[in-house]
Scaffold this active site. Structure first.
Site, PDB file in Angstrom:
ATOM      1  N   GLU A 289     -13.842   7.313   8.678  1.00  0.00           N
ATOM      2  CA  GLU A 289     -13.771   7.534  10.129  1.00  0.00           C
ATOM      3  C   GLU A 289     -15.101   8.063  10.667  1.00  0.00           C
ATOM      4  O   GLU A 289     -15.421   7.896  11.835  1.00  0.00           O
ATOM      5  CB  GLU A 289     -12.623   8.506  10.458  1.00  0.00           C
ATOM      6  N   HIS A 316      -6.447   1.498 -16.063  1.00  0.00           N
ATOM      7  CA  HIS A 316      -5.540   0.394 -16.353  1.00  0.00           C
ATOM      8  C   HIS A 316      -5.181  -0.357 -15.071  1.00  0.00           C
ATOM      9  O   HIS A 316      -4.143  -0.997 -14.993  1.00  0.00           O
ATOM     10  CB  HIS A 316      -4.292   0.933 -17.055  1.00  0.00           C
ATOM     11  N   LYS A 430      -4.816   2.986  20.303  1.00  0.00           N
ATOM     12  CA  LYS A 430      -4.008   4.061  20.918  1.00  0.00           C
ATOM     13  C   LYS A 430      -3.620   3.662  22.334  1.00  0.00           C
ATOM     14  O   LYS A 430      -2.483   3.850  22.755  1.00  0.00           O
ATOM     15  CB  LYS A 430      -4.832   5.354  21.007  1.00  0.00           C
TER      16      LYS A 430
HETATM   17  O1  PA5 Z   1     -10.630  13.232  12.204  1.00  0.00           O
HETATM   18  C1  PA5 Z   1     -10.104  13.065  13.294  1.00  0.00           C
HETATM   19  O2  PA5 Z   1     -10.572  13.514  14.330  1.00  0.00           O
HETATM   20  C2  PA5 Z   1      -8.789  12.329  13.393  1.00  0.00           C
HETATM   21  O3  PA5 Z   1      -8.440  11.723  12.192  1.00  0.00           O
HETATM   22  C3  PA5 Z   1      -7.700  13.292  13.805  1.00  0.00           C
HETATM   23  O4  PA5 Z   1      -7.555  14.288  12.832  1.00  0.00           O
HETATM   24  C4  PA5 Z   1      -6.370  12.585  14.012  1.00  0.00           C
HETATM   25  O5  PA5 Z   1      -6.528  11.511  14.890  1.00  0.00           O
HETATM   26  C5  PA5 Z   1      -5.355  13.544  14.580  1.00  0.00           C
HETATM   27  O6  PA5 Z   1      -5.843  14.082  15.762  1.00  0.00           O
HETATM   28  P1  PA5 Z   1      -5.311  15.419  16.354  1.00  0.00           P
HETATM   29  O7  PA5 Z   1      -5.607  16.516  15.408  1.00  0.00           O
HETATM   30  O8  PA5 Z   1      -5.997  15.579  17.658  1.00  0.00           O
HETATM   31  O9  PA5 Z   1      -3.818  15.248  16.527  1.00  0.00           O
END
Ligand code: PA5
Length: 461
Positions: A289, A316, A430
């Site tokens: 990410e 394996h 989203k």
């Molecule tokens: O790393 C990130 O920012 C995302 O993976 C968030 O952790 C995830 O989208 C969840 O978001 P939030 O903590 O705002 O609910």
């Protein structure tokens, strides 16, 4: 207490297909380090300050001290960075099969569940077997509005109300100190709420109450987590742009050069340790990410593909691919010097070739030898790999690993020329979800969704 990276098998003067001396010598790490400094000075890297933020740490330990005796089950509601850290902590630092142990076997500590999805089957099953009177729900969301987490919260809240329980006794929020719907609800209703500092993004938040509160609630030594993280942050800070001394810089630079100079686009993290298996998932999210994105609008996108594996199990399974598949991977092993238990393989069937040689060795020794053998075999085939060595799986070393990989991710972002702190690519999906669920502020997404091609009968069987 040590965390050491051995990167011999990444280097071109040691293995065929390793990083060439000239590429290593001209690695742009100075630029990456300057970029990290710039971001830190601009207040963007809040995670670096967490190991010395005693006040924030105390939010979790104080809450846990007063709350934990009241609960048999702690349930974290969250997703992405709000879930993967608690899961990694649970797997690494609690006894195996923790939630199946008796209260006595758990030393009186609660069970720990992490609901990191909205699959109704999982949630129904968990809520069906919990005693709500003895359950604490930790609703974790930095933004305070993530659809999956909010949906979980609404389901849980209604169950608490139906059970005629005071929601304030069974809910705690972990969220931004000021912004978002969760904070608003907490303020309006007097629900306990712990802080995720504004400058700490979801996937960098394991050492905030996101990870520390669940950890403290189940008796993990959170001070040691912080001590390990502090040690690595200090090592990297004092090494500065001296690459050879900076473990996070080394990890990032080696992976970056392997990707961009050797075509090693896939970065495998492979602990040889069951307790560390979920740190691989945590790393996959952090690396993916943070680094997979456009450098400038309209470019094709950059970023390595992270992959988790577990030794010796995946010898394996995936190791065949790592050995002989496309030469597009690096493998980073995590090797643990002291296993959590001594178990000697009995000397039985000593005259059977396939069994006799095992007798008298330790299982931990077998695991360690298998890791070295796999590393050596990969090197022999010109497959770059490196090994992070830790003494044991404990809170100190886990804190150190988290911090090392987080700092490395910032360096890697600088090397790739992307912002490792944002995630614009998840936004459109989203928005389409909001559009289909009828969220009032998703009109533009609804229009865009309606213009997309619909399933075509010609391409469906
Ligand atoms: O790393 C990130 O920012 C995302 O993976 C968030 O952790 C995830 O989208 C969840 O978001 P939030 O903590 O705002 O609910």
């Amino acid at each position: 207490m040590t965390l050491r990276i051995d990167y011999t098998n990444m280097m071109g003067d040691v293995i065929n297909g390793g990083i060439a001396a000239a590429d290593w010598a001209s690695a742009p790490f100075g630029r990456a380090h300057a970029g990290l400094d710039r971001r830190r000075d601009a207040g963007e890297l809040g995670f670096l300050a967490l190991p010395t933020d005693d006040a924030l740490h105390r939010q979790s330990t104080d809450f846990a001290a007063t709350a934990k005796a009241k609960f048999d089950d702690v349930v974290v509601l969250g997703i992405g960075g709000s879930a993967l850290g608690p899961i990694a902590l649970r797997t690494a630092l609690l006894k195996p099969a923790w939630n199946s142990l008796t209260a006595k076997e758990r030393d009186g500590q609660p069970r720990l569940h992490v609901l990191d999805n909205v699959d109704p089957q999982t949630i129904t099953a968990l809520l069906g077997r919990l005693s709500l009177e003895r359950a604490l729900f930790v609703v974790t969301s930095k933004s305070g509005g993530t659809a999956e987490t909010m949906a979980q919260y609404l389901v849980v809240r209604e169950r608490l109300i139906q059970a005629k329980l005071d929601v304030k006794d069974h809910l705690v929020f972990v969220t931004d100190p000021k912004k978002g719907a969760l904070r608003q609800i907490a303020n309006d209703e007097g629900i306990a709420a712990l802080d995720i500092p504004p400058a700490v993004g979801g996937r960098y938040s394991v050492l905030t109450p996101v990870g520390i509160l669940p950890a403290a609630l189940v008796g993990i030594d959170t001070a040691q987590l912080m001590a390990g993280a502090r040690d690595i942050a200090g090592r990297c800070a004092s090494a500065g742009d001296t690459l050879a001394k900076n473990p996070a810089g080394l990890f990032a630079t080696l992976q970056y050069l392997a990707d961009t100079k050797l075509g090693r686009h896939i970065h495998v993290l492979m602990p040889y340790s069951d307790p560390l298996r979920d740190i691989a998932d945590w790393f996959v999210q952090l690396w993916a990410e943070s680094l997979g994105k456009h450098r400038t609008s309209g470019d094709a996108g950059v970023g390595p593909t992270p992959l988790g594996a577990l030794g010796a199990t995946d010898q394996h399974s995936k190791v065949q691919l790592f050995m002989e598949g496309p030469p597009d991977k690096t493998v980073t092993f995590i090797a643990v010097a002291e296993g959590g238990a001594e178990l000697t393989i009995p000397k039985l069937h000593s005259n059977v070739t396939e069994l006799g040689y095992l007798g008298g060795h330790q299982l931990g020794e077998l695991l360690s030898i298998e890791q070295r053998a796999t590393a050596g075999a990969l090197a022999r085939r010109g497959r770059p790999n490196m090994t992070m060595h830790i003494d044991r799986v404990d809170a100190w070393h886990l804190g150190a690993l988290f911090m090392l990989l987080e700092i490395a991710t910032i360096y890697a972002g600088e090397l790739y020329g992307v912002n490792p702190l944002d995630q614009p690519g998840v936004e459109l999906g989203k928005q389409f979800t909001y559009a289909m669920l009828g969220r009032p502020d998703a009109e533009q997404a609804r229009q865009e969704w309606n213009l997309l091609p619909k399933p075509d009968a010609r391409y469906s069987v």
